[in-house]
Design a protein around this motif. Sequence first.
Motif, short mmCIF file in Angstrom:
data_model
loop_
_atom_site.label_atom_id
_atom_site.label_comp_id
_atom_site.label_asym_id
_atom_site.label_seq_id
_atom_site.Cartn_x
_atom_site.Cartn_y
_atom_site.Cartn_z
N LEU A 24 59.92 -102.11 37.12
CA LEU A 24 60.00 -100.86 37.87
C LEU A 24 58.82 -100.70 38.82
N GLU A 25 57.64 -101.10 38.39
CA GLU A 25 56.46 -101.02 39.26
C GLU A 25 56.62 -101.96 40.46
N ARG A 26 57.16 -103.17 40.23
CA ARG A 26 57.40 -104.12 41.33
C ARG A 26 58.41 -103.53 42.32
N GLU A 27 59.47 -102.97 41.78
CA GLU A 27 60.48 -102.35 42.63
C GLU A 27 59.89 -101.19 43.43
N LEU A 28 59.04 -100.41 42.79
CA LEU A 28 58.39 -99.30 43.47
C LEU A 28 57.52 -99.80 44.61
N ARG A 29 56.72 -100.86 44.36
CA ARG A 29 55.87 -101.43 45.42
C ARG A 29 56.72 -101.93 46.58
N LYS A 30 57.81 -102.62 46.27
CA LYS A 30 58.70 -103.12 47.32
C LYS A 30 59.28 -101.95 48.12
N SER A 31 59.68 -100.94 47.41
CA SER A 31 60.24 -99.75 48.07
C SER A 31 59.19 -99.09 48.97
N GLN A 32 57.97 -98.99 48.50
CA GLN A 32 56.90 -98.41 49.31
C GLN A 32 56.60 -99.27 50.53
N GLU A 33 56.66 -100.60 50.36
CA GLU A 33 56.45 -101.50 51.49
C GLU A 33 57.55 -101.34 52.54
N ARG A 34 58.81 -101.23 52.05
CA ARG A 34 59.93 -101.03 52.98
C ARG A 34 59.78 -99.70 53.70
N GLU A 35 59.37 -98.68 52.96
CA GLU A 35 59.18 -97.36 53.56
C GLU A 35 58.10 -97.41 54.64
N GLU A 36 57.01 -98.10 54.37
CA GLU A 36 55.92 -98.23 55.35
C GLU A 36 56.40 -99.01 56.57
N GLN A 37 57.17 -100.07 56.35
CA GLN A 37 57.71 -100.85 57.46
C GLN A 37 58.62 -99.97 58.33
N MET A 38 59.47 -99.20 57.70
CA MET A 38 60.36 -98.29 58.42
C MET A 38 59.55 -97.25 59.19
N ARG A 39 58.48 -96.77 58.60
CA ARG A 39 57.62 -95.80 59.27
C ARG A 39 57.00 -96.42 60.53
N ARG A 40 56.55 -97.68 60.42
CA ARG A 40 55.98 -98.37 61.59
C ARG A 40 57.03 -98.57 62.67
N GLU A 41 58.23 -98.97 62.27
CA GLU A 41 59.31 -99.17 63.23
C GLU A 41 59.69 -97.86 63.91
N LEU A 42 59.73 -96.79 63.14
CA LEU A 42 60.02 -95.48 63.71
C LEU A 42 58.94 -95.07 64.71
N GLN A 43 57.69 -95.33 64.38
CA GLN A 43 56.59 -95.01 65.29
C GLN A 43 56.72 -95.80 66.59
N LYS A 44 57.07 -97.10 66.48
CA LYS A 44 57.26 -97.92 67.68
C LYS A 44 58.41 -97.38 68.53
N ALA A 45 59.50 -97.01 67.88
CA ALA A 45 60.65 -96.47 68.60
C ALA A 45 60.28 -95.16 69.29
N TRP A 46 59.51 -94.33 68.60
CA TRP A 46 59.06 -93.06 69.17
C TRP A 46 58.20 -93.31 70.41
N GLU A 47 57.34 -94.30 70.34
CA GLU A 47 56.47 -94.64 71.47
C GLU A 47 57.31 -95.16 72.65
N ARG A 48 58.30 -96.01 72.35
CA ARG A 48 59.18 -96.50 73.43
C ARG A 48 59.94 -95.35 74.07
N LEU A 49 60.38 -94.40 73.27
CA LEU A 49 61.09 -93.23 73.80
C LEU A 49 60.18 -92.41 74.70
N ARG A 50 58.92 -92.23 74.28
CA ARG A 50 57.97 -91.47 75.09
C ARG A 50 57.74 -92.15 76.43
N VAL A 51 57.57 -93.47 76.41
CA VAL A 51 57.36 -94.23 77.65
C VAL A 51 58.60 -94.11 78.55
N ALA A 52 59.78 -94.21 77.96
CA ALA A 52 61.02 -94.11 78.74
C ALA A 52 61.15 -92.72 79.37
#
Length: 99
Positions: A24-52
Motif C-alpha cells: 500500500l505504501e508503494r502504491e501510495l508513492r506511485k500515486s503521489q508521483e503520478r499526481e506530481e507529474q500531472m501537476r507539472r503537465e498541467l502547469q506546462k499546459a497553463w503556461e502554453r495557454l498564457r503564451v497563446a
Amino acid sequence: MVGITGRMKSEEEEAKLRKRNEELERELRKSQEREEQMRRELQKAWERLRVAEEAEERLCSQLGELEAESVHQAREYNARLLSLVNQLSRATIQSASAC
C-alpha cells in the motif's frame, strides 16, 4: 501447544499485514508521483495557454492597426481619385471651350 500455534498464526498475520502495508505504501508513492507529474503537465499546459493568449492579444492589436491603416489609405486613394477626376473634367471643359 495451542499457545504456540496461536502465536504462529498471529506472527503470520502480522507478516501478511506488514507486507500488505508495504504494498500500500508503494502504491501510495506511485500515486503521489503520478499526481506530481500531472501537476507539472498541467502547469506546462497553463503556461502554453498564457503564451497563446498573449500572442492572440498582440495579433488582434496588430490587426486593428492594419485595419485602421487600410481605411486611411483607402480614403487617401479615394481623395486622390476624386482630385484626378476633377482635373480631367476641367481639362475636358477647357479643351471643349477651346474648340
